[in-house]
Design an enzyme around this catalytic site. Structure first.
Site, PDB file in Angstrom:
ATOM      1  N   ARG A  52       0.828  -1.207   0.000  1.00  0.00           N
ATOM      2  CA  ARG A  52       0.000   0.000   0.000  1.00  0.00           C
ATOM      3  C   ARG A  52       0.864   1.261   0.000  1.00  0.00           C
ATOM      4  O   ARG A  52       0.538   2.264  -0.635  1.00  0.00           O
ATOM      5  CB  ARG A  52      -0.958   0.004   1.192  1.00  0.00           C
ATOM      6  CG  ARG A  52      -1.961   1.157   1.110  1.00  0.00           C
ATOM      7  CD  ARG A  52      -3.016   1.080   2.186  1.00  0.00           C
ATOM      8  NE  ARG A  52      -2.418   1.048   3.511  1.00  0.00           N
ATOM      9  CZ  ARG A  52      -3.080   0.736   4.621  1.00  0.00           C
ATOM     10  NH1 ARG A  52      -4.360   0.421   4.567  1.00  0.00           N
ATOM     11  NH2 ARG A  52      -2.472   0.732   5.794  1.00  0.00           N
ATOM     12  N   ARG A 100       6.299  27.869  -0.180  1.00  0.00           N
ATOM     13  CA  ARG A 100       4.880  27.510  -0.327  1.00  0.00           C
ATOM     14  C   ARG A 100       4.361  27.838  -1.721  1.00  0.00           C
ATOM     15  O   ARG A 100       4.389  28.974  -2.166  1.00  0.00           O
ATOM     16  CB  ARG A 100       4.036  28.217   0.725  1.00  0.00           C
ATOM     17  CG  ARG A 100       2.567  27.778   0.679  1.00  0.00           C
ATOM     18  CD  ARG A 100       1.749  28.433   1.776  1.00  0.00           C
ATOM     19  NE  ARG A 100       0.376  27.955   1.785  1.00  0.00           N
ATOM     20  CZ  ARG A 100      -0.606  28.476   1.040  1.00  0.00           C
ATOM     21  NH1 ARG A 100      -0.359  29.505   0.242  1.00  0.00           N
ATOM     22  NH2 ARG A 100      -1.817  27.980   1.095  1.00  0.00           N
ATOM     23  N   LYS A 147     -10.665  26.923   6.588  1.00  0.00           N
ATOM     24  CA  LYS A 147      -9.415  27.130   5.837  1.00  0.00           C
ATOM     25  C   LYS A 147      -8.338  26.193   6.376  1.00  0.00           C
ATOM     26  O   LYS A 147      -7.399  26.626   7.050  1.00  0.00           O
ATOM     27  CB  LYS A 147      -8.997  28.604   5.929  1.00  0.00           C
ATOM     28  CG  LYS A 147      -8.000  29.025   4.857  1.00  0.00           C
ATOM     29  CD  LYS A 147      -7.930  30.525   4.795  1.00  0.00           C
ATOM     30  CE  LYS A 147      -6.766  31.035   3.976  1.00  0.00           C
ATOM     31  NZ  LYS A 147      -6.887  30.704   2.557  1.00  0.00           N
TER      32      LYS A 147
HETATM   33  N1  PDD Z   1      -6.077  30.944  -0.768  1.00  0.00           N
HETATM   34  N2  PDD Z   1     -10.796  29.552  -1.998  1.00  0.00           N
HETATM   35  C1  PDD Z   1      -9.729  28.821  -1.652  1.00  0.00           C
HETATM   36  C2  PDD Z   1      -9.819  27.337  -1.764  1.00  0.00           C
HETATM   37  C3  PDD Z   1      -8.555  29.455  -1.204  1.00  0.00           C
HETATM   38  O1  PDD Z   1      -7.499  28.709  -0.843  1.00  0.00           O
HETATM   39  C4  PDD Z   1      -8.529  30.871  -1.129  1.00  0.00           C
HETATM   40  C5  PDD Z   1      -7.318  31.611  -0.661  1.00  0.00           C
HETATM   41  C6  PDD Z   1      -9.675  31.592  -1.501  1.00  0.00           C
HETATM   42  C7  PDD Z   1      -9.752  33.099  -1.415  1.00  0.00           C
HETATM   43  O2  PDD Z   1      -9.851  33.509  -0.064  1.00  0.00           O
HETATM   44  P1  PDD Z   1      -9.233  34.923   0.419  1.00  0.00           P
HETATM   45  O3  PDD Z   1      -9.873  35.963  -0.431  1.00  0.00           O
HETATM   46  O4  PDD Z   1      -9.627  35.016   1.848  1.00  0.00           O
HETATM   47  O5  PDD Z   1      -7.728  34.842   0.193  1.00  0.00           O
HETATM   48  C8  PDD Z   1     -10.786  30.899  -1.930  1.00  0.00           C
HETATM   49  C9  PDD Z   1      -4.840  31.567  -0.360  1.00  0.00           C
HETATM   50  C10 PDD Z   1      -4.582  32.876  -1.012  1.00  0.00           C
HETATM   51  C11 PDD Z   1      -3.710  30.550  -0.543  1.00  0.00           C
HETATM   52  O6  PDD Z   1      -3.955  29.399  -0.195  1.00  0.00           O
HETATM   53  O7  PDD Z   1      -2.601  30.915  -0.979  1.00  0.00           O
END
Ligand code: PDD
Length: 288
Positions: A52, A100, A147
């Protein structure tokens, strides 16, 4: 506890076993793992776990960190070094360390960790009493309003799309667009209405999305928050994504279909300008 941990080719005291904060396992859940039990000094079902492990690594395109024969030796040695007769061996391989970025290069140096835990596997009281359980909705992973760093799927799809010449992906669920890999997605209809997905656990509640909708309403733009299909998006006059780092970025092509006239639309451009202007004036200065 003063276990000896295996980390990237070295035997280290557990307090010294440290992984970079830039590791993709930490930032994107871009890692796989296995757990193998040991009972009375015997590795349980080792061939199955090895098979696996190889499948998981293959699926993610991560290289086997050591040869198969060496991996078995490492299992024996880590058990011996930690005096484990009954317990478990945990191993994890991540794609490695990188600044990142959702997109990763083809060749990376994997991070490889193994540690042991003592556990009386054969002395399980529940074997006598049984377990009590409850049902919950299957939701792995459907709580996208949180998030979390569970970003592996997004990262894999964006990397794949990049290699095919696209800038990003739009996720489609039940025939409707949820959002982009790391940004919210919006369209402007031929009638000039800004349409964006309504908030739910289907998508991240973007901070930029909220600000842009507010500014759009202030600018007397009609806004509709509802689900829409890829077909509606392809027929739109404009489309754009919003995020903390891309602000308002136009989308001009989708699945090879040109959106609007294929150029940055006036409403996208205007919203970007208003947003930048507002934040340059209202943003909090980093210097006092
Ligand atoms: N990402 N949707 C997803 C899946 C995201 O990861 C993000 C932001 C957004 C926009 O959210 P906000 O406006 O709060 O940044 C929507 C960040 C920028 C990143 O992972 O780099």
């Amino acid at each position: 506890m003063d276990r000896t941990v295996y980390l990237n080719g070295a035997w280290v005291a557990e307090g010294d076993a440290k992984v970079s904060v830039f590791d993709r396992g930490f930032l994107f859940a871009d890692a796989i793992y296995e757990v193998t039990a040991i009972i009375h000094g015997k590795l349980v079902d080792y061939p199955g776990h090895l098979a696996r492990l190889k499948r998981s690594l293959d699926a993610l395109g991560i290289a086997m960190p050591v040869a198969e024969a060496e991996l078995l030796d490492l299992h024996k040695e880590i058990a011996r070094r930690n005096g484990i007769e009954d317990g478990l061996i945990y191993l994890q391989v991540s794609r490695g360390v990188q600044d990142r970025d959702f997109v990763f290069p083809e060749a990376m140096e994997p991070t490889f960790v193994m540690f042991t835990q003592t556990k009386k596997v054969l002395d399980n009281p529940k074997w006598k009493t049984g377990l009590s359980v409850k049902t919950v909705p299957e939701g792995r992973w459907s709580d996208r309003q949180i998030k979390t760093v569970q970003l592996l799927y997004s990262s894999l799809r964006k990397t794949e799309a990049n290699r095919q010449g696209y800038d990003d992906v739009l996720f489609v669920e039940n025939g409707h667009i949820t959002e982009a890999s790391s940004a919210n997605f919006h369209i402007v209809t031929q009638e000039g209405v800004l349409v964006t997905r309504d908030l739910s656990n289907a998508l991240l509640h973007g901070i930029t999305r909220g600000s842009i909708l507010h500014l759009a309403r202030q600018a007397d733009l009609k806004v509709e928050e509802r689900a829409f299909t890829p077909e509606e998006a392809k027929a739109a006059s404009e489309a754009f994504v919003t995020s903390a780092t891309s602000f308002v970025t136009p989308v001009v092509k989708m699945d090879g279909v040109t959106i609007g006239n294929g150029e940055v639309g006036p409403i996208s451009r205007r919203l970007l300008d208003i947003y930048i202007r507002e934040q340059l004036s209202a943003g909090i200065p980093v210097a006092d």
